[in-house]
Motif scaffolding. Structure first.
Motif, short mmCIF file in Angstrom:
data_model
loop_
_atom_site.label_atom_id
_atom_site.label_comp_id
_atom_site.label_asym_id
_atom_site.label_seq_id
_atom_site.Cartn_x
_atom_site.Cartn_y
_atom_site.Cartn_z
N ASN A 197 16.11 2.02 -49.86
CA ASN A 197 17.08 3.11 -50.02
C ASN A 197 18.49 2.55 -50.23
OD1 ASN A 197 15.17 5.16 -49.57
ND2 ASN A 197 15.33 4.84 -47.36
N ALA A 198 19.35 3.39 -50.77
CA ALA A 198 20.77 3.03 -50.91
C ALA A 198 20.94 1.63 -51.50
CB ALA A 198 21.48 3.14 -49.56
N LEU A 199 20.38 1.43 -52.66
CA LEU A 199 20.35 0.11 -53.27
C LEU A 199 21.73 -0.52 -53.40
CD1 LEU A 199 17.67 0.73 -56.04
CD2 LEU A 199 17.52 -0.96 -54.17
N LEU A 200 21.78 -1.82 -53.14
CA LEU A 200 22.98 -2.63 -53.31
C LEU A 200 22.74 -3.64 -54.41
CD1 LEU A 200 23.65 -3.41 -49.52
CD2 LEU A 200 24.67 -1.58 -50.90
N LEU A 201 23.84 -4.15 -54.97
CA LEU A 201 23.69 -5.17 -56.01
C LEU A 201 22.88 -6.36 -55.51
CD1 LEU A 201 27.28 -5.22 -57.57
CD2 LEU A 201 25.25 -4.02 -58.40
N GLY A 202 23.06 -6.69 -54.24
CA GLY A 202 22.37 -7.82 -53.64
C GLY A 202 20.88 -7.64 -53.45
N ASP A 203 20.40 -6.43 -53.71
CA ASP A 203 18.95 -6.19 -53.61
C ASP A 203 18.23 -6.64 -54.89
OD1 ASP A 203 19.53 -3.04 -51.91
OD2 ASP A 203 19.26 -5.06 -51.08
N SER A 204 18.97 -7.02 -55.90
CA SER A 204 18.37 -7.52 -57.14
C SER A 204 17.59 -8.79 -56.83
CB SER A 204 19.45 -7.82 -58.18
OG SER A 204 20.11 -6.64 -58.58
N ALA A 205 16.31 -8.78 -57.13
CA ALA A 205 15.44 -9.90 -56.76
C ALA A 205 14.05 -9.65 -57.31
CB ALA A 205 15.37 -10.06 -55.24
N LEU A 206 13.20 -10.67 -57.13
CA LEU A 206 11.77 -10.53 -57.41
C LEU A 206 11.11 -10.17 -56.08
CD1 LEU A 206 9.43 -10.96 -59.48
CD2 LEU A 206 9.26 -13.29 -58.56
N TYR A 207 10.38 -9.09 -56.06
CA TYR A 207 9.70 -8.66 -54.84
C TYR A 207 8.22 -9.00 -54.96
CZ TYR A 207 13.98 -6.51 -53.36
OH TYR A 207 15.27 -6.34 -52.96
N LEU A 208 7.78 -9.82 -54.04
CA LEU A 208 6.41 -10.31 -54.05
C LEU A 208 5.58 -9.65 -52.97
CD1 LEU A 208 7.18 -14.12 -54.42
CD2 LEU A 208 6.32 -12.62 -56.21
N CYS A 209 4.37 -9.31 -53.33
CA CYS A 209 3.41 -8.79 -52.38
C CYS A 209 2.35 -9.87 -52.19
CB CYS A 209 2.79 -7.51 -52.94
SG CYS A 209 1.37 -6.90 -52.04
N ALA A 210 1.89 -10.03 -50.97
CA ALA A 210 0.83 -10.99 -50.67
C ALA A 210 -0.21 -10.32 -49.79
CB ALA A 210 1.39 -12.22 -49.97
N SER A 211 -1.47 -10.57 -50.05
CA SER A 211 -2.52 -9.99 -49.22
C SER A 211 -3.33 -11.08 -48.53
CB SER A 211 -3.43 -9.07 -50.05
OG SER A 211 -4.29 -9.81 -50.89
N SER A 212 -3.94 -10.70 -47.43
CA SER A 212 -4.76 -11.63 -46.65
C SER A 212 -5.78 -10.83 -45.86
CB SER A 212 -3.89 -12.48 -45.73
OG SER A 212 -3.08 -11.66 -44.90
N LEU A 213 -6.66 -11.57 -45.18
CA LEU A 213 -7.72 -10.94 -44.40
C LEU A 213 -7.47 -11.23 -42.93
CD1 LEU A 213 -10.34 -9.34 -44.61
CD2 LEU A 213 -11.57 -11.50 -44.85
N ALA A 214 -7.30 -10.17 -42.15
CA ALA A 214 -6.88 -10.32 -40.76
C ALA A 214 -7.88 -11.11 -39.92
CB ALA A 214 -6.64 -8.95 -40.13
N ARG A 215 -9.16 -10.92 -40.17
CA ARG A 215 -10.14 -11.57 -39.29
C ARG A 215 -10.20 -13.07 -39.53
NH1 ARG A 215 -14.90 -12.86 -41.78
NH2 ARG A 215 -15.35 -11.87 -43.77
N LEU A 216 -9.58 -13.53 -40.58
CA LEU A 216 -9.46 -14.96 -40.83
C LEU A 216 -8.03 -15.40 -40.52
CD1 LEU A 216 -11.48 -15.37 -44.14
CD2 LEU A 216 -12.21 -15.77 -41.79
N ALA A 217 -7.51 -14.84 -39.43
CA ALA A 217 -6.10 -15.05 -39.12
C ALA A 217 -5.74 -16.52 -38.99
CB ALA A 217 -5.73 -14.31 -37.84
N GLU A 218 -6.71 -17.30 -38.51
CA GLU A 218 -6.39 -18.71 -38.33
C GLU A 218 -6.03 -19.35 -39.67
OE1 GLU A 218 -9.42 -21.03 -36.52
OE2 GLU A 218 -8.41 -22.91 -36.92
N TYR A 219 -6.71 -18.94 -40.70
CA TYR A 219 -6.43 -19.51 -42.01
C TYR A 219 -5.43 -18.67 -42.76
CZ TYR A 219 -10.39 -22.36 -40.86
OH TYR A 219 -11.22 -23.24 -40.23
#
Lengths: 115, 115
Positions: free
Chosen positions: B79-101
Motif C-alpha cells: 500500500n501507499a507505494l513509495l519510489l523506494g519500493d521499486s524492485a524485483l519481488y521474488l517468490c520462493a516456495s518450499s515444503l514445510a515437512r522437509l524443514a531441515e532442508y
C-alpha cells in the motif's frame, strides 16, 4: 542478526579456467546452513550448492565446490572448468537451523566468462 | 512439473497507489516466502506464509502485507507505494515437512517500477 558479506562485486574468468568467489558471514549460532545461488540474466534464482554447518566435509556438485571454514566463518565457491553458461550473479546465503525460515543474502558477485 | 510462477512479469505504478503481486508455488509445496531485490543488491526477506498464516516477517513496514490461499498460492500487497519500493519481488516456495532442508525454489520475479 546474521550478516553475509561478499567482498567481490565482479569477477572475470577465462572459459575452462577456475574462479573462486568469497563469502564471509557473521553469526553466533553453531547450527546453520549455507548456500550459493546463481541468478542468470533471466532472473530466476537457482540453487547451486548447499553446506550444513555440522558437516566437516566440503560440499561438491559437479564443477562447483565450496571451501567451508567454520571457525573463520568463511564459505567460498570454486567454479572449475568455467563455461559460458556460468555467467551470472552469484549470491551467498545463510539460514539458521533453529526455527528461522528466512534466507539472508549477500550483495552478490557478478561473474563474467570470457570466450 | 510446474515450477514457481509469478504474475505479472512487470508492473508500473505511481506513488501512493496500491499493488498486488501473485505467486503459485511449485507443485507439492505448501510454504511461500517473499523477497524484495533492489537493483544490484541481494534479496531481502519480507515474510513467509504457511498454513495461510504469516509465520515469520522481516524488517518491512506494515504497508507490506500478504495472504496465502487454501491452494497454497500467495499474494503480496503493498500500500501507499513509495519510489523506494521499486524492485524485483521474488517468490520462493518450499515444503514445510522437509524443514531441515527447506530448499527454497524461486520464481522469475515481478519487476515493480514506482514513478
Amino acid at each position: 542478526a546474521q550478516t553475509v558479506t561478499q567482498s567481490q562485486p565482479e569477477m572475470s574468468v577465462q572459459e575452462a579456467e577456475t574462479v573462486t568467489l568469497s563469502c564471509t558471514y557473521d553469526t553466533s549460532e553453531s547450527d546453520y546452513y549455507l548456500f550459493w545461488y546463481k541468478q542468470p540474466p533471466s532472473r530466476q534464482m537457482i540453487l547451486v550448492i548447499r553446506q550444513e554447518a555440522y558437516k566437516q566435509q566440503n560440499a561438491t556438485e559437479n564443477r562447483f565446490s565450496v571451501n567451508f571454514q567454520k571457525a573463520a566463518k568463511s564459505f567460498s565457491l570454486k567454479i572449475s572448468d568455467s563455461q559460458l553458461g556460468d555467467a551470472a550473479m552469484y549470491f551467498c546465503a545463510y539460514r539458521s537451523a533453529r526455527g528461522d525460515y528466512k534466507l539472508s543474502f549477500g550483495a552478490g558477485t557478478t561473474v563474467t566468462v570470457r570466450a | 512439473d510446474a515450477g514457481v510462477t509469478q504474475s505479472p512479469t512487470h508492473l508500473i505504478k505511481t506513488r501512493g497507489q496500491q499493488v498486488t503481486l501473485r505467486c503459485s508455488p511449485k507443485s507439492g509445496h505448501d510454504t511461500v516466502s517473499w523477497y524484495q531485490q533492489a537493483l544490484g543488491q541481494g534479496p531481502q526477506f519480507i515474510f513467509q506464509y504457511y498454513e495461510e498464516e504469516e509465520r515469520q516477517r522481516g524488517n518491512f513496514p506494515d504497508r507490506f502485507s500478504g495472504h496465502q490461499f487454501p491452494n497454497y498460492s500467495s499474494e503480496l500487497n503493498v500500500n501507499a507505494l513509495l519510489l523506494g519500493d521499486s524492485a524485483l519481488y521474488l517468490c520462493a516456495s518450499s515444503l514445510a515437512r522437509l524443514a531441515e532442508y527447506n530448499e527454497q525454489f524461486f520464481g522469475p520475479g515481478t519487476r515493480l517500477t514506482v514513478l
